[in-house]
Design a protein around this motif. Structure first.
Motif, PDB file in Angstrom:
ATOM      1  N   SER A 179      38.177  32.851  41.415  1.00 40.73           N
ATOM      2  CA  SER A 179      38.345  32.605  39.977  1.00 40.73           C
ATOM      3  C   SER A 179      39.539  31.719  39.667  1.00 40.73           C
ATOM      4  N   GLY A 180      40.284  31.298  40.678  1.00 40.12           N
ATOM      5  CA  GLY A 180      41.444  30.445  40.466  1.00 40.12           C
ATOM      6  C   GLY A 180      42.675  31.178  40.007  1.00 40.12           C
ATOM      7  N   LEU A 181      42.665  32.501  40.094  1.00 38.51           N
ATOM      8  CA  LEU A 181      43.806  33.283  39.652  1.00 38.51           C
ATOM      9  C   LEU A 181      44.910  33.236  40.705  1.00 38.51           C
ATOM     10  N   LYS A 182      46.123  32.913  40.299  1.00 31.50           N
ATOM     11  CA  LYS A 182      47.284  32.916  41.173  1.00 31.50           C
ATOM     12  C   LYS A 182      48.287  33.921  40.621  1.00 31.50           C
ATOM     13  N   PRO A 183      48.107  35.184  40.972  1.00 29.68           N
ATOM     14  CA  PRO A 183      48.930  36.229  40.352  1.00 29.68           C
ATOM     15  C   PRO A 183      50.377  36.145  40.810  1.00 29.68           C
ATOM     16  N   GLN A 184      51.268  36.349  39.873  1.00 26.85           N
ATOM     17  CA  GLN A 184      52.685  36.422  40.179  1.00 26.85           C
ATOM     18  C   GLN A 184      53.085  37.837  40.601  1.00 26.85           C
ATOM     19  N   THR A 185      52.395  38.830  40.046  1.00 30.38           N
ATOM     20  CA  THR A 185      52.626  40.225  40.403  1.00 30.38           C
ATOM     21  C   THR A 185      51.275  40.895  40.634  1.00 30.38           C
ATOM     22  N   ASP A 186      51.311  42.068  41.269  1.00 31.50           N
ATOM     23  CA  ASP A 186      50.074  42.804  41.524  1.00 31.50           C
ATOM     24  C   ASP A 186      49.455  43.358  40.257  1.00 31.50           C
ATOM     25  N   ARG A 187      50.228  43.455  39.169  1.00 27.69           N
ATOM     26  CA  ARG A 187      49.658  43.939  37.914  1.00 27.69           C
ATOM     27  C   ARG A 187      48.569  43.006  37.398  1.00 27.69           C
ATOM     28  N   GLU A 188      48.651  41.725  37.759  1.00 28.40           N
ATOM     29  CA  GLU A 188      47.640  40.776  37.321  1.00 28.40           C
ATOM     30  C   GLU A 188      46.332  40.932  38.091  1.00 28.40           C
ATOM     31  N   LEU A 189      46.354  41.666  39.200  1.00 34.29           N
ATOM     32  CA  LEU A 189      45.134  41.922  39.960  1.00 34.29           C
ATOM     33  C   LEU A 189      44.377  43.141  39.449  1.00 34.29           C
ATOM     34  N   LEU A 190      45.009  43.972  38.647  1.00 35.41           N
ATOM     35  CA  LEU A 190      44.355  45.193  38.186  1.00 35.41           C
ATOM     36  C   LEU A 190      43.090  44.926  37.385  1.00 35.41           C
ATOM     37  N   PRO A 191      43.050  43.939  36.457  1.00 35.59           N
ATOM     38  CA  PRO A 191      41.778  43.687  35.762  1.00 35.59           C
ATOM     39  C   PRO A 191      40.643  43.309  36.705  1.00 35.59           C
TER      40      PRO A 191
END
Length: 753
Positions: free
Chosen positions: A613-625
């Motif tokens: 999806s092109g997501l480049k999370p800065q923290t693991d909280r952005e992976l929760l969704p």
């Protein structure tokens, strides 16, 4: 006593020697090697006390059928020959006692005959009467019965041999002629047959006709065209092949596996725990998973003590088992089985010499009647679940030796293989949802008949093992010290305790952490530790964030972290100073909230979906969704049954593995599974089927999604600057005077410009 007369044969250290002459006055004997003619002078005392000196049966056997061979028995005879032997024995018994059956209390019709009445005739008279009776028989009939050449001396010889050897002594030695082999097969043909056999071992399976052509080709190319004339017929070659190599009915892959060389050593099992055999198979009973209520197949893993045939452990896993499941099964073997609700006193620890209350005091709970011990050797096949570095490390921690079975040789662990068949016939065939041996024997709809959940099936199997299997009489297995006695797994274990004692060693609860996969990492001063591309943190790391580990060796200056692949919500850290274990939560979890468990496979899927999806999370909280989306947070109730079977299986497997991980933990961890709330009873055609837990799981996911959104909204508001309050109505007019005239000089200068 050795027969040292000239011409006798003795076997000395495996070689046969013929006695050429004996000089008893000097205590010497001259021996000649039967193979090469070499002479040796031996001392009589040496031969008498030599441990490997015996008489050769080739010259000392009193019967021709036993010279150079094993003693014959009745089963060596054909059915017709056994009938003739029985007839000869009847004639001898009639001569000896006057009755064909040999028992005066059970006479036959018209017995005894006047000429065989022992009260008025002698043994010699009865023998001559029998000779006269047999002489009056028809010649052809007597020849068929083998009684055409029976005389007075023959009856005496038969009777003497019957008294010495039994009924087989009356058999004609010509009935048991020695097998002389295949005389028409010379050394060249023999070499060709073995060469073709070695070539066919690595080829695909071929017919005997093709093997015959290969034998002809080998002889022609190696020894010339003239040597092909010495090759016997096809029938002779086929018979020789069958005698030397067997029927050849096995599959090629199994034949090649059996031909591999082995060490030749055998394991002699004489105590419990010496060898434990493990194996996994698909349980032939459909059960219902507790998330969607679908019928599924589960894998059954058994641990069998080979000495006592006790089923010391088992596991039910959805889809397939993994190394962590086998590790926990080995841990179960070392721990006493607690008593379960509904189990009576007859299922409590029954073994004499160690009272049940003593074992309960050490274990901390009532103990069921199932042996527990530390396995010494573990035998498995070559499945991927058994051949991995994690399980090898687990067996090293437990102190087990690894004895793998040969490739494609299930007979090396035939005890556990046979146990699956016994459980099938004794238990599984009685349960609803039984699928049969194969598809051809399957019922009309075993999925619809399934009424047991995985938890209930596990309870049924555990109850059956403790109550039935452990007390069931073994049919063909018995110890060497009592081969004809009646024994059960419990009685064999009790006898072993009486013979060698019992070392009651109950492992500590911390053994669970030692059996988990290990990771050697450094501690980041802000983010914690990174395990499997996820970050974990906790208060237990605060004291060690700014200093490296004091560990040395291969993993120098790194900390040891343990993780359970079945539940990736937390990992475990052991404090270097206190050696206490602490749980580290995933940093992507909402604080104070709970989400369903997810395993390592779901983590890989989450990271793949985020990358696509092109997501480049800065923290693991952005992976929760992304994780919540994979767990089915956005799937409406109407689409649950329309989800693909693989998707439902993944969700169910995560739930089952999470529950197994929670059950194996010694203490409750901060991240725990959400127990379903009791739902109202619904009308169903099958009232025994458990209510699916998917509604409650979906509500838990929705609550986690809402909590995550609230947290994100609160964080976004905290990062923004506070907005000023709006101005009051007419504030701009109050700042100046509407009737104030401008300065004329300033206005003129503005116009000039």
């Amino acid at each position: 006593m050795l027969d040292l007369s000239p011409g006798a044969a003795v076997v000395l250290d495996g070689r046969e020697w013929c006695v050429e002459g004996c000089e008893p006055q000097f205590g010497r004997v001259m021996l000649v090697d039967a193979s090469d003619g070499r002479r040796m002078r031996a001392n009589l005392g040496m031969l008498a006390h030599h441990p490997n000196c015996r008489q050769s049966s080739r010259t000392t056997a009193s019967r021709a059928a036993a010279k150079g061979r094993q003693e014959p028995i009745e089963s060596d005879l054909t059915r017709h020959q056994r009938k003739l032997l029985k007839l000869r024995v009847a004639h001898l018994l009639e001569v000896a006692t006057g009755f064909c059956g040999g028992d005066p209390l059970r006479p036959g019709p018209g017995e005894p005959k006047p000429c065989y009445d022992p009260g008025v005739t002698t043994l010699t008279q009865r023998r001559w009467a029998k000779v006269e009776e047999l002489t009056r028989l028809d010649k052809d009939q007597a020849r068929v019965l083998g009684l055409d050449r029976v005389g007075y001396r023959t009856l005496i010889r038969w009777e003497a041999r019957r008294r010495r050897y039994g009924a087989i002594g009356c058999a004609d030695d010509r009935w048991l002629r020695p097998a002389l082999g295949h005389l028409t097969i010379n050394e060249q043909v023999r070499e060709a047959i073995y060469a073709v056999h070695g070539e066919c071992l690595y080829r695909s399976r071929i017919s005997m006709r093709t093997r015959e052509r290969l034998i002809h080709q080998y002889v022609r190319e190696q020894f010339g065209q003239e040597a092909t004339g010495d090759i016997p017929s096809y029938e002779t070659l086929r018979t020789a092949w069958h005698d030397w190599f067997g029927s050849g009915g096995g599959r090629q892959r199994y034949v090649r596996s059996a031909a591999k060389s082995t060490s030749g050593e055998h394991v002699v099992i004489h105590r419990p725990g010496q060898v434990v055999a493990l194996d996994t198979t698909v349980m032939p009973v459909k059960v219902r998973e507790t998330v969607f209520g679908d019928p599924v197949s589960v894998h059954l893993t058994l641990a069998l003590d080979v000495c006592t045939r006790s089923l010391v452990g088992f596991r039910l896993t959805l889809v397939s088992d993994s190394s962590i499941d086998i590790a926990m099964l080995l841990r179960d073997i070392t721990m006493p089985l607690p008593m379960r609700p509904g189990w009576g006193d007859d299922m409590e620890w029954p073994y004499p010499g160690l009272p049940a209350n003593v074992v309960a005091d050490f274990a901390g709970h009532q103990v069921a009647g199932l042996p527990f011990f530390s396995p010494e050797t573990v035998t498995t096949d070559h499945g991927s679940v058994y051949r991995n570095h994690h399980l090898v490390e687990v067996e090293r921690v437990l102190g087990c030796n690894i004895l793998p079975a040969r490739v494609l040789r299930p007979t090396d662990k035939q005890a556990v293989e046979r146990s699956f068949g016994a459980i099938r016939s004794l238990l599984f065939e009685l349960l609803h949802g039984y699928t049969g041996v194969d598809v051809a024997d399957r019922g009309e709809d075993p999925e619809a008949d399934a009424d047991l959940t995985i938890e209930k099936a596990e309870h049924v199997i555990a109850t059956w093992i403790v109550k039935v299997w452990q007390n069931r009489k073994l049919g063909e297995h018995a110890p060497s010290w009592d081969p004809k006695g009646d024994h059960s797994p419990n009685s064999l274990f009790a006898a072993s305790m009486a013979q060698g004692g019992f070392a009651m060693q109950i492992p500590s609860p911390e053994l669970y952490y030692e059996l988990l996969p290990a990771h050697h990492v450094q501690i980041h001063h802000e983010r914690g530790v990174k395990i499997g591309r996820l970050w974990y943190d906790g208060d237990a790391l605060d004291e060690y964030r700014d200093e490296p580990s004091a560990r040395g060796g291969k993993h120098k200056r790194r900390y040891l972290i343990r993780s359970d692949p079945r539940d990736a919500r937390s990992v475990f850290f052991q404090d270097p100073k206190t050696h206490d274990w602490h749980s580290l939560r995933w940093k992507g979890l909402p604080p104070g909230d709970e989400i369903p468990s997810f395993g390592d496979a779901r983590v890989r899927e989450m990271l793949t979906a985020a990358r696509k999806s092109g997501l480049k999370p800065q923290t693991d909280r952005e992976l929760l969704p992304v994780l919540l989306d994979l767990l089915g947070a956005h799937a409406p109730v109407e689409s649950w049954k329309s989800l693909p079977k693989a998707k439902r299986t993944e969700i169910t497997r995560d739930d089952a593995r999470g529950r197994a991980a929670a059950a194996d933990r010694p203490v409750e961890q901060p991240v725990r599974l959400v127990e379903p709330k009791p739902a109202a009873a619904q009308v169903s055609k099958r009232p025994m089927v458990a209510e699916p837990r998917r509604p409650q799981q979906a509500r838990d996911i929705d609550n986690a999604v809402d909590a995550d959104r609230r947290d994100r909204r609160a964080q976004a508001l905290q990062q923004q600057a506070p907005l000023p309050p709006p101005a009051r109505l007419g504030e701009a007019f109050r700042r100046g005077n509407l009737f104030l005239l401008t300065n004329d000089e300033a206005a003129d200068s503005t116009l000039a410009e």
